[in-house]
Motif scaffolding. Structure first.
Motif, mmCIF file in Angstrom:
data_model
loop_
_atom_site.group_PDB
_atom_site.id
_atom_site.type_symbol
_atom_site.label_atom_id
_atom_site.label_comp_id
_atom_site.label_asym_id
_atom_site.label_seq_id
_atom_site.Cartn_x
_atom_site.Cartn_y
_atom_site.Cartn_z
ATOM 1 N N LEU A 226 72.342 82.494 44.430
ATOM 2 C CA LEU A 226 73.633 82.393 45.117
ATOM 3 C C LEU A 226 73.784 83.480 46.182
ATOM 4 O O LEU A 226 74.448 83.267 47.200
ATOM 5 C CB LEU A 226 74.776 82.490 44.119
ATOM 6 N N VAL A 229 77.153 84.428 48.100
ATOM 7 C CA VAL A 229 78.182 83.579 47.478
ATOM 8 C C VAL A 229 78.588 84.148 46.122
ATOM 9 O O VAL A 229 79.767 84.141 45.761
ATOM 10 C CB VAL A 229 77.673 82.136 47.334
ATOM 11 N N LEU A 233 82.360 85.107 45.200
ATOM 12 C CA LEU A 233 83.027 84.360 44.133
ATOM 13 C C LEU A 233 83.493 85.290 43.018
ATOM 14 O O LEU A 233 84.651 85.220 42.587
ATOM 15 C CB LEU A 233 82.074 83.303 43.575
ATOM 16 N N CYS A 254 84.081 79.677 48.885
ATOM 17 C CA CYS A 254 83.061 79.894 47.857
ATOM 18 C C CYS A 254 82.487 78.563 47.366
ATOM 19 O O CYS A 254 81.275 78.455 47.106
ATOM 20 C CB CYS A 254 83.645 80.672 46.681
ATOM 21 N N TYR A 258 78.727 77.685 47.592
ATOM 22 C CA TYR A 258 78.016 77.415 46.334
ATOM 23 C C TYR A 258 77.170 76.151 46.469
ATOM 24 O O TYR A 258 75.992 76.129 46.087
ATOM 25 C CB TYR A 258 79.031 77.252 45.209
ATOM 26 N N LEU A 368 84.541 75.108 39.583
ATOM 27 C CA LEU A 368 83.443 76.033 39.827
ATOM 28 C C LEU A 368 82.851 76.542 38.515
ATOM 29 O O LEU A 368 81.630 76.677 38.387
ATOM 30 C CB LEU A 368 83.921 77.205 40.680
ATOM 31 N N VAL A 372 78.917 76.166 37.361
ATOM 32 C CA VAL A 372 78.090 77.311 36.979
ATOM 33 C C VAL A 372 77.456 77.066 35.612
ATOM 34 O O VAL A 372 76.258 77.307 35.407
ATOM 35 C CB VAL A 372 78.927 78.605 36.964
#
Length: 405
Positions: A226, A229, A233, A254, A258, A368, A372
């Motif tokens: 990432l 980013v 984030l 973000c 991402y 998000l 992840v």
């Protein structure tokens, strides 16, 4: 002792006056060694802790048995002053990741004051030992920052580095201990409640020791992939005082970054795009200013729009939470329209209602988080983690209701 990043911030300096006053501040204090920059500080062993690390390591698990056990203090013999004193360290996990040995430890001390009063104090630390010394910059970029962000993501609570000490070699000679002091890079807030583990998104205790090692390795890889980013984030997630309008604008950026960093899917190959770009530029008037104007804009034509990227992330999050199915188009429109209005600021732009700002921030954060978890490759644990958090971190029911009204 060394001071890094020293700068003048105010005062009056008069060389001829004994009452002159000046003020300097430093970004970093390194005690135990003289070094011009953090690149000159080399450590082979490093010990650190983060706010919330103890609560994360000792949090809830799927069942009553846990490979990262909760600490149960056992009093030792009574001291000469009538108090029971016990100091003990419990090694919760020890494993190796990329040639660095990591040992997670919880230390507790028990003191009973009189017959009825007992005082328990616990703390958690991480001890990292590399096969060869690393510079402080390498430690921070490759280990400290990713692990700090893992605790932040895992607990959904603000975190900071509490301390950082190390030794230049594996002998850990106390006389060679190096201490690093840095002010937190965020405004530190008091936690909203005592029980951190109620909000755990990525509880440490649901992995066995081998799985925990894999989790750390996958997290570091994701963090590195990432790049900038990740820094942006996790800075947003770690700063609860960011105004809601600013927070949502940064979260949309973000989300776009991402997707670009991990899941970019341009319409054409680089070769196809270069060929078409050349043909389009050749079709323009030969005036240099005209070609330069369009060349700069057409160079970015072979990329997905922010709308497409955010919608893709929402549809993917539905793989982990089926309550999001069928909501991607509407939710994407609300997010992108808001972002465009408050980026370009047309005359008719209005301030979004507070409840809508709160809801959009919460939903995009949740999307998000789901992505992840999916990119960590933890399988069915993704759905488990999303489903067992605290109710105030689950905005989907409120969003579904808002669509009906």
């Amino acid at each position: 002792m060394s001071l890094h990043g020293v700068r003048f911030v105010g005062g009056e300096a008069d060389p001829g006056s004994p009452r002159s006053r000046v003020r300097y501040v430093a970004d970093r204090l390194v005690y135990g060694i003289e070094a011009a920059t953090e690149d000159d500080v080399y450590l082979q062993t490093l010990q650190t802790s983060f706010r919330g690390l103890r609560e994360w390591l000792m949090g809830w698990t799927k069942d009553t048995t846990t490979p990262l056990p909760c600490v149960r203090p056992v009093p030792s013999d009574e001291g000469s002053d009538g108090r029971r004193l016990s100091d003990e360290r419990v090694h919760l996990a020890s494993f190796e990741v990329d040639d660095v040995r990591i040992q997670a430890t919880v230390a507790f001390s028990l003191s009973t004051m009189g017959r009825f009063t007992r005082l328990y104090e616990t703390s958690a630390t991480l001890l990292l030992e590399a096969t060869a010394p690393l510079s402080l910059t390498e430690w921070k970029q490759r280990w400290i920052e990713p692990l700090r962000d893992l605790v932040l993501f895992g607990t959904r609570e603000q975190t900071v580095v509490l301390f950082l000490t190390g030794h230049p070699d594996a002998r850990c000679d106390p006389l060679q201990e190096i201490r690093v002091y840095e002010a937190p890079d965020v405004a530190v807030h008091q936690p909203d409640h005592v029980e951190y583990h109620q909000r755990d998104l990525l509880p440490a205790g649901i992995w066995e020791q081998e799985g925990f090692s894999d989790l750390i390795a996958e997290w570091r890889k994701l963090h590195a992939d990432l790049g900038a980013v990740a820094r942006s984030l996790f800075e947003v997630l770690n700063s609860p005082d960011i105004p809601l309008l600013t927070r949502l604008l940064r979260l949309t950026s973000c989300a776009e970054g991402y997707h670009r960093a991990l899941h970019d899917d341009p319409p054409f190959t680089d070769e196809e795009h270069a060929e078409m770009l050349e043909a389009m530029i050749d079709a323009l008037p030969e005036k240099a200013t005209v070609r330069k104007h369009y060349e700069g804009r057409l160079a970015h034509a072979n990329s997905q729009s922010q709308r497409a990227r955010i919608r893709w992330l929402i549809e993917r999050a539905a793989e982990a939470d089926d309550r999001l199915e069928g909501h991607a188009a509407k939710l994407t429109s609300r997010l992108v329209e808001w972002r465009n209005d408050h980026t370009h600021l047309p005359d008719e732009v209005t301030m979004p209602p507070l409840h809508e700002l709160l809801l959009l921030n919460a939903v995009l954060t949740y999307v998000l988080e789901a992505n992840v978890l999916l990119d960590l490759g933890i399988g069915e644990n993704t759905k488990y983690c999303l489903a067992h958090g605290h109710s105030w971190d689950d905005p989907i029911p409120a969003y579904v209701v808002s669509r009906r009204t």
